[in-house]
Enzyme design. Sequence first.
Site, short mmCIF file in Angstrom:
data_model
loop_
_atom_site.label_atom_id
_atom_site.label_comp_id
_atom_site.label_asym_id
_atom_site.label_seq_id
_atom_site.Cartn_x
_atom_site.Cartn_y
_atom_site.Cartn_z
N ASP A 215 0.80 -1.23 0.00
CA ASP A 215 0.00 0.00 0.00
C ASP A 215 0.83 1.28 0.00
O ASP A 215 0.32 2.35 -0.30
CB ASP A 215 -0.96 0.01 1.21
N HIS A 216 2.13 1.17 0.29
CA HIS A 216 2.95 2.39 0.39
C HIS A 216 3.70 2.70 -0.92
O HIS A 216 3.58 3.78 -1.46
CB HIS A 216 3.99 2.25 1.51
N ASP B 12 3.78 -0.94 11.48
CA ASP B 12 3.31 0.39 11.08
C ASP B 12 2.72 1.03 12.33
O ASP B 12 1.91 0.40 13.03
CB ASP B 12 2.24 0.27 9.98
N ARG C 105 -0.27 12.79 10.03
CA ARG C 105 1.00 13.47 10.39
C ARG C 105 1.31 14.63 9.47
O ARG C 105 1.05 14.55 8.28
CB ARG C 105 2.19 12.50 10.24
N SER D 213 6.79 7.32 13.15
CA SER D 213 6.60 6.02 12.49
C SER D 213 7.30 4.88 13.21
O SER D 213 8.13 5.10 14.09
CB SER D 213 7.12 6.10 11.06
N ARG E 101 9.20 2.85 11.49
CA ARG E 101 10.24 2.39 10.56
C ARG E 101 11.54 2.09 11.28
O ARG E 101 12.17 2.96 11.88
CB ARG E 101 10.45 3.40 9.42
C1 MIC Z 1 3.91 6.52 8.48
O1 MIC Z 1 2.74 6.89 8.51
O2 MIC Z 1 4.84 7.22 8.90
C2 MIC Z 1 4.22 5.15 7.92
C3 MIC Z 1 4.82 5.31 6.59
O3 MIC Z 1 3.06 4.41 7.74
C4 MIC Z 1 5.15 4.46 8.88
C5 MIC Z 1 5.72 3.21 8.38
C6 MIC Z 1 6.89 3.39 7.48
O4 MIC Z 1 7.70 4.29 7.65
O5 MIC Z 1 7.01 2.55 6.58
C7 MIC Z 1 4.54 4.21 10.25
O6 MIC Z 1 3.68 4.96 10.64
O7 MIC Z 1 4.99 3.32 10.96
#
Ligand code: MIC
Length: 644
Positions: A64-65, A119, A379, A536, A538
Amino acid sequence: MGKNLATKILEAHLVEGELIPGKEIAIKIDHTLLQDATGTMAMLEFMAMGAPRAKVELAAQYIDHNLLQTDSKNADDHVFLMTAAQKFGIHLSKPGNGVSHQVHLERFGAPGKVMLGADSHTPTAAGLAMLAIGAGGLDVAMAMAGHPFHLPCPRIWGVKLTGKLPDWVSGKDVILEMLRRHTVKGGVGKIIEYYGPGVETLSATDRGTIGNMGAELGATTSVFPSDHRTREFLEAQGRGECWQPLTADPDAAYDEYDEIDLSALEPLIACPSSPDNVVKVKDVEGVKVDQVIVGSSVNSSFRDLMVVCRILDGKRVAPHVSFNINPGSRQVLENVAAQSGFMSLLLAGAQVHQPGCLGCIGMGQAPGTNQVSLRTFPRNFPGRSGVKNDRVYLCSPETAAAAGIYGVITDPRKLGEFGPCPRVENPQKYLLDDSSIIPPLEDTSGVEIVTGPNIVPFPEFEELPGELTAEVIIKVEDNISTDTIMPAGNRVLPFRSNIPAISQFVFEQIDPDFHKRAKEKGNGVVVGGENYGQGSSREHAALAPRYLGIRAKIAKSFARIHKANLINFGILPLTFENPADYGLVKQGDKVTFKNLRDLIASGAKEIPVQVDGREIVTILEVSERERQDLLAGGTLNYVKKGNL
Ligand code: MIC
């Protein structure tokens, strides 16, 4: 004294420890959620653990990203994830089928289940009374391999909802009110449990919106009861059999309390560039708006889009506004189309995009120079849109629609001049089509995992040295988000499965030479303020700095997921014993940690550090298990040695 709902669910899943706030516990995981941006690395980590098949009740991998295909990288990663999902017994939601959070609510979520997702917005599943927690990819890979999830036992924060939302005010305004009151640090170490008579006035997807952005408060997760509204949603999804009633005992106690009278809420908006920079919409009316985006990670449900369709029906968006719709799922789009909402959007001049995250993570949809963008996203950290000095506001679908029509920020109550506030009822039966979800295979012996050239093996990390001498490579302020540490966007995201390549973007926005300096110095330290690493999940925000030689981060405080990710990759997460010492450390200082291994192995909490000859004391607040991970140079090293 009765029990709250969060405690009941935690107790039913507890496999280690006691439910004492702050103490480490381990819980059984029922569902795992991976999306593609974190999923490629998590899948590689899962493969490194050697498990033949996912061992949870339900594992789902969403794409989805990384949807833009400007070269072969993202498409190659999609094939890797699709074939790996087939090999390991994981449901695969294809590109274009929708955002993980929305699709999971629709097709898999069930009350009382515990989910771990790579996520931070995994807590959207609060909408179905799940205890859904965001974590780094490695933690999710471990859960997929059948291991429990370790976390510090959260405090349970009861938020009583009373009253009913007025016209033109919706779920987003509830969570913006929470952010206004409590800031981006207000939920750290807590589960937010909503209860009280106001709860039943909110639909499952409104609850999902509130759960989703609990992440912006730094909360471990959020939870709602499972009631007739939950059943209504599940029945409309043809999954009524998953429903069970779940609620706190009538005399339940909480560690902390707050109360929101829904009837008293007004339309709210988060101004640039933090989700807690919240004011009343009427206080910023008149600001010219260039771009509006409805949908993506949050506010992309049927109701959210349909309310915009009804508001736009028979009108056109202001000529200078680019008005965008990012549906949460193919199901949402199909149902909106079936109720002729799609036509209203087209005739109003909206650009309707494929279901997915898109601009929310900077995958396209960047605003122009000095443009104001109003988004229903969760965000608005600086630069996240892909543009330096961006001016991104966060608001409800109603406020977004009003801005589209008037071309300036406008209190949506003004739309009353065209007629009453549209009442959107969710369908009693959604149109359902699971053809974009590939179910797991029983026999996977014939499946070959296809790894394209962008999949680079996981880097090897050495164990923690006995002594450490390093240099402060950068010093940053309070509330630095993972978007600043490890930016996303369409230039960077395709490298999520390639650590050497992605590491060149670490701190790029504020210090483009960071990666060169860090590599040159060999061992480095990062100094941060409060709530370092918010945002996030990540793990690349820990993994890539570690690849560049960062061995310790010293901050005033850390965000939960980032701290866990640092430990997973062998970076010491240290806090200043005396926060005033933050002022004494500067970029370029030499730091020395004497007897480091011995101190950590012996369970020491106080870790003295020499900073250019002066000694300061830092605090290492970790569990015994985490100490072993740090000594080994990271969790994967520890696991590979046969320790689990
Ligand atoms: C986000 O909203 O910042 C993301 C992209 O969904 C991240 C995940 C990512 O960085 O892949 C999250 O919220 O964990």
